[in-house]
Write an enzyme that holds these catalytic residues in place. Structure first.
Site, PDB file in Angstrom:
ATOM      1  N   ASP A  13      48.880  23.280  41.615  1.00 54.86           N
ATOM      2  CA  ASP A  13      49.644  22.342  40.790  1.00 54.86           C
ATOM      3  C   ASP A  13      50.840  21.884  41.621  1.00 54.86           C
ATOM      4  OD1 ASP A  13      51.459  24.422  40.700  1.00 54.86           O
ATOM      5  OD2 ASP A  13      51.512  24.571  38.512  1.00 54.86           O
ATOM      6  N   CYS A  70      49.858  28.155  42.415  1.00 55.40           N
ATOM      7  CA  CYS A  70      50.770  27.533  41.444  1.00 55.40           C
ATOM      8  C   CYS A  70      52.104  28.264  41.569  1.00 55.40           C
ATOM      9  CB  CYS A  70      50.193  27.516  40.027  1.00 55.40           C
ATOM     10  SG  CYS A  70      50.111  29.098  39.170  1.00 55.40           S
ATOM     11  N   GLY A  71      52.993  28.099  40.624  1.00 54.86           N
ATOM     12  CA  GLY A  71      54.331  28.667  40.774  1.00 54.86           C
ATOM     13  C   GLY A  71      54.319  30.178  40.892  1.00 54.86           C
ATOM     14  N   THR A  72      53.809  30.846  39.877  1.00 57.07           N
ATOM     15  CA  THR A  72      53.683  32.311  39.927  1.00 57.07           C
ATOM     16  C   THR A  72      52.315  32.743  40.410  1.00 57.07           C
ATOM     17  OG1 THR A  72      52.787  32.505  37.690  1.00 57.07           O
ATOM     18  CG2 THR A  72      55.213  32.556  37.916  1.00 57.07           C
ATOM     19  N   HIS A 103      37.672  45.592  48.243  1.00 51.43           N
ATOM     20  CA  HIS A 103      37.294  46.299  47.019  1.00 51.43           C
ATOM     21  C   HIS A 103      36.763  45.385  45.922  1.00 51.43           C
ATOM     22  CE1 HIS A 103      39.970  50.103  47.825  1.00 51.43           C
ATOM     23  NE2 HIS A 103      39.133  49.823  48.817  1.00 51.43           N
ATOM     24  N   ARG A 114      55.995  29.812  44.465  1.00 49.42           N
ATOM     25  CA  ARG A 114      57.457  29.854  44.372  1.00 49.42           C
ATOM     26  C   ARG A 114      58.028  31.183  44.857  1.00 49.42           C
ATOM     27  NH1 ARG A 114      57.709  26.715  38.595  1.00 49.42           N
ATOM     28  NH2 ARG A 114      58.080  24.624  39.450  1.00 49.42           N
ATOM     29  N   ARG A 137      30.356  51.691  46.100  1.00 51.17           N
ATOM     30  CA  ARG A 137      30.873  51.939  44.749  1.00 51.17           C
ATOM     31  C   ARG A 137      31.597  50.717  44.193  1.00 51.17           C
ATOM     32  NH1 ARG A 137      34.517  53.903  48.304  1.00 51.17           N
ATOM     33  NH2 ARG A 137      36.746  53.787  47.838  1.00 51.17           N
ATOM     34  N   HIS A 138      32.143  49.895  45.085  1.00 51.68           N
ATOM     35  CA  HIS A 138      32.866  48.713  44.609  1.00 51.68           C
ATOM     36  C   HIS A 138      31.905  47.668  44.039  1.00 51.68           C
ATOM     37  CE1 HIS A 138      36.495  50.412  46.151  1.00 51.68           C
ATOM     38  NE2 HIS A 138      35.959  50.535  47.351  1.00 51.68           N
TER      39      HIS A 138
HETATM   40  C1  RB5 Z   1      54.846  25.206  36.578  1.00 55.50           C
HETATM   41  O1  RB5 Z   1      56.165  24.997  36.249  1.00 55.50           O
HETATM   42  C2  RB5 Z   1      54.477  26.654  36.425  1.00 55.50           C
HETATM   43  O2  RB5 Z   1      54.467  27.014  35.081  1.00 55.50           O
HETATM   44  C3  RB5 Z   1      53.118  26.929  37.056  1.00 55.50           C
HETATM   45  O3  RB5 Z   1      53.128  26.543  38.377  1.00 55.50           O
HETATM   46  C4  RB5 Z   1      52.658  28.379  37.056  1.00 55.50           C
HETATM   47  O4  RB5 Z   1      53.683  29.224  37.505  1.00 55.50           O
HETATM   48  C5  RB5 Z   1      52.007  28.863  35.857  1.00 55.50           C
HETATM   49  O5  RB5 Z   1      51.482  29.974  35.791  1.00 55.50           O
END
Ligand code: RB5
Length: 148
Positions: A13, A70-72, A103, A114, A137-138
Site C-alpha cells: 500500500d 504495508c505500514g505494520t 519451518h 514503517r 516434521r514441519h
Molecule cells: C496505513 O495507514 C496502514 O494502516 C497500513 O499500511 C497497515 O499498517 C495496516 O495494517
C-alpha cells in the site's frame, strides 16, 4: 538466489511503497524478474486491493513467491493469508525471515514498511530467498494449517 523461474510478485500500500520501490531498484540492478501488482505511488489506498492481486497470482500459478509491504505489515499479511496457496509471513529481522522459510515454507515475505530500514528490508529479502524449506516434521504442521 530465487528458487523459481517465475516472477516474484510484489504488492504494497502507500505505507509500503517506498520500501517496495527500493527493492525494485535492487531487483532491476540484479536482473531479478518481478511483477509489481501495485500500488504505484504514495497516495492513500486500501491494502487489501493489492494483497488480493498478489494472492490471486499465487493461487493461479502466475507467481510462486512474493514480497508484500504495508505500514505494520499486518493488514496486507492478513489479506494475503485468505488465499489458499499463500503462506505469508510477517518478518522483522533476518532470523525470522530465515525461520519462516525453514519451518513454515512461507511463500510471501511480508515487511512492516514503517518499522524497517531499506537495508533491513533487503537483507530479509536475500535470506528469505536463499533459504530452503526443511520439510519433515514441519511439513506435517503445514499440512494442518488449512481450515477443515
Ligand atoms: C496505513 O495507514 C496502514 O494502516 C497500513 O499500511 C497497515 O499498517 C495496516 O495494517
Amino acid at each position: 538466489m530465487i528458487p523459481t523461474d517465475k516472477p516474484i510478485g510484489l504488492a504494497s500500500d502507500h505505507a509500503g511503497y517506498e520500501i517496495k520501490k527500493y527493492l525494485i531498484s535492487l531487483f532491476d540492478a540484479e536482473g531479478i524478474k518481478y511483477t509489481d501488482f501495485g500500488t504505484y505511488s504514495t497516495d492513500s489506498v486500501d491494502y487489501p486491493d493489492f494483497a488480493h492481486k498478489l494472492g490471486a497470482a499465487i493461487d493461479n500459478g502466475e507467481c510462486d513467491y512474493g514480497v508484500s509491504v504495508c505500514g505494520t505489515g499486518n493488514g496486507i499479511n492478513m489479506a494475503l493469508n485468505k488465499h489458499h496457496k499463500v503462506r505469508s509471513a510477517l518478518c522483522w529481522n533476518t532470523e525470522v525471515a530465515r525461520l519462516v522459510r525453514l519451518h513454515n515454507d512461507a511463500n510471501v515475505l511480508t515487511l512492516p514498511g514503517r518499522f524497517v530500514s531499506q537495508k533491513e528490508a533487503y537483507d530479509m529479502v536475500k535470506i528469505f530467498f536463499d533459504t530452503a524449506f526443511e520439510g519433515g516434521r514441519h511439513q506435517n504442521r503445514i499440512d494442518k494449517i488449512p481450515c477443515i
